[in-house]
Write an enzyme that holds these catalytic residues in place. Structure first.
Site, PDB file in Angstrom:
ATOM      1  N   THR A  48       2.974   8.902  -4.666  1.00 19.67           N
ATOM      2  CA  THR A  48       2.942   7.491  -4.257  1.00 19.67           C
ATOM      3  C   THR A  48       4.285   6.820  -4.515  1.00 19.67           C
ATOM      4  O   THR A  48       4.451   5.632  -4.235  1.00 19.67           O
ATOM      5  CB  THR A  48       1.847   6.725  -5.028  1.00 19.67           C
ATOM      6  OG1 THR A  48       2.056   6.930  -6.427  1.00 19.67           O
ATOM      7  CG2 THR A  48       0.461   7.174  -4.628  1.00 19.67           C
ATOM      8  N   ASN A  84       0.836  -1.209   0.000  1.00 24.46           N
ATOM      9  CA  ASN A  84       0.000   0.000   0.000  1.00 24.46           C
ATOM     10  C   ASN A  84       0.866   1.253   0.000  1.00 24.46           C
ATOM     11  O   ASN A  84       1.090   1.850   1.050  1.00 24.46           O
ATOM     12  CB  ASN A  84      -0.899   0.036   1.242  1.00 24.46           C
ATOM     13  CG  ASN A  84      -1.821  -1.157   1.308  1.00 24.46           C
ATOM     14  OD1 ASN A  84      -2.208  -1.694   0.277  1.00 24.46           O
ATOM     15  ND2 ASN A  84      -2.157  -1.582   2.493  1.00 24.46           N
ATOM     16  N   HIS A  85       1.346   1.640  -1.151  1.00 22.59           N
ATOM     17  CA  HIS A  85       2.127   2.880  -1.232  1.00 22.59           C
ATOM     18  C   HIS A  85       1.341   3.976  -0.520  1.00 22.59           C
ATOM     19  O   HIS A  85       0.134   4.126  -0.765  1.00 22.59           O
ATOM     20  CB  HIS A  85       2.345   3.291  -2.691  1.00 22.59           C
ATOM     21  CG  HIS A  85       3.282   2.382  -3.406  1.00 22.59           C
ATOM     22  ND1 HIS A  85       4.084   2.789  -4.443  1.00 22.59           N
ATOM     23  CD2 HIS A  85       3.559   1.077  -3.219  1.00 22.59           C
ATOM     24  CE1 HIS A  85       4.799   1.771  -4.864  1.00 22.59           C
ATOM     25  NE2 HIS A  85       4.491   0.718  -4.145  1.00 22.59           N
ATOM     26  N   THR A  86       2.015   4.716   0.340  1.00 24.75           N
ATOM     27  CA  THR A  86       1.257   5.661   1.164  1.00 24.75           C
ATOM     28  C   THR A  86       0.554   6.705   0.306  1.00 24.75           C
ATOM     29  O   THR A  86       1.102   7.210  -0.681  1.00 24.75           O
ATOM     30  CB  THR A  86       2.144   6.351   2.223  1.00 24.75           C
ATOM     31  OG1 THR A  86       1.297   7.214   3.000  1.00 24.75           O
ATOM     32  CG2 THR A  86       3.266   7.172   1.601  1.00 24.75           C
TER      33      THR A  86
END
Ligand SMILES: CC(C)(COP(=O)(O)OP(=O)(O)OC[C@H]1O[C@@H](n2cnc3c(N)ncnc32)[C@H](O)[C@@H]1OP(=O)(O)O)[C@@H](O)C(=O)NCCC(=O)NCCS
Length: 208
Positions: A90, A82-84
């Site tokens: 991202t 889950n790329h922030t």
């Protein structure tokens, strides 16, 4: 007699394993008799082929109950995927800390943490379904083929689609409440064996 300590429960079938006996990662647990079938890859390589982005630094866990049926290609996607989205970009700069002069200890800032994946007991997960981080699937639920499960699925609910939505309940509410109290999966093997025909036929009145 049933023996959950085996890897291969079916004679001559190397495509089906009792999952708990092929797991080596400390952050994955599977209950007795939960089985995984894979006719494409080696089912004993479930951790490598089906549990993705579960990095030890994150300490997120995959907890699977007893008597689940997990179909070929079902996948569990963990938090490091889950790329922030709390950032302007991202792009995972913290992962490439050497490139950008960042601190290694802040690597986990690259992703958003949504928590563990919990699968109840007697859950059937269909072919190629994807379960995302933070999701809890209740006892007795069914996940349809190719579903992408983004939200919790209540017990004894059939869910499917992208994103997965409840399609129907497996029983009426009273029966579901009764089954959740019964917890047949926690019975001693002898008692399960005695009641297999009643469990299979759905004749609750025949349970001993
Ligand atoms: C989810 C499932 C169990 C439902 O079976 P069922 O109760 O016989 O379902 P039905 O065919 O009556 O379908 C009910 C509704 O759900 C929809 N649906 C069924 N399976 C679906 C799926 N995988 N994804 C999205 N929608 C699905 C149907 O289109 C139907 O929609 P409608 O009410 O709008 O017409 C089944 O379709 C499925 O996906 N099984 C998984 C099989 C599998 O992967 N096996 C692997 C070997 S273990």
């Amino acid at each position: 007699m049933a023996d959950s300590s085996k890897i291969y429960p079916r004679t001559g079938d190397a495509q089906t394993v009792y999952l708990k006996n092929v797991i080596t990662r400390p952050n994955i647990e599977a209950g007795d008799y939960t089985m995984y079938n894979d006719f494409i890859h080696d089912p004993a390589e479930f951790e490598q082929n089906n549990v993705f982005y579960q990095y030890p630094i994150n300490q997120d866990r995959l907890i699977i109950g007893k008597f689940c049926s997990i179909a070929c290609g079902a996948k569990f996607l963990f938090n490091s995927a889950n790329h922030t989205m709390a950032s302007l970009s991202t792009y995972p700069f913290p992962l490439f800390f050497e490139e950008w002069g960042l601190e290694k200890k802040e690597v986990a800032a690259a992703w958003d943490n949504k928590g563990d994946i919990r699968i109840g007991n007697d859950v059937w997960i269909g072919y190629d379904a994807v379960i995302l981080a933070g999701v809890t699937i209740g006892d007795g639920a069914i996940i349809g083929a190719r579903a992408v499960v983004t939200k919790d699925v209540p017990p004894y609910t059939v869910a499917g689609g992208v994103p997965a939505k409840p399609l129907k309940k497996r029983f009426d509410d009273d029966t579901i409440a009764w089954l959740l109290r019964l917890k047949w999966w926690d019975w001693p093997e002898e008692k399960i064996k005695k009641n297999i025909r009643a469990i299979q036929s759905g004749r609750l009145d025949q349970l001993e």
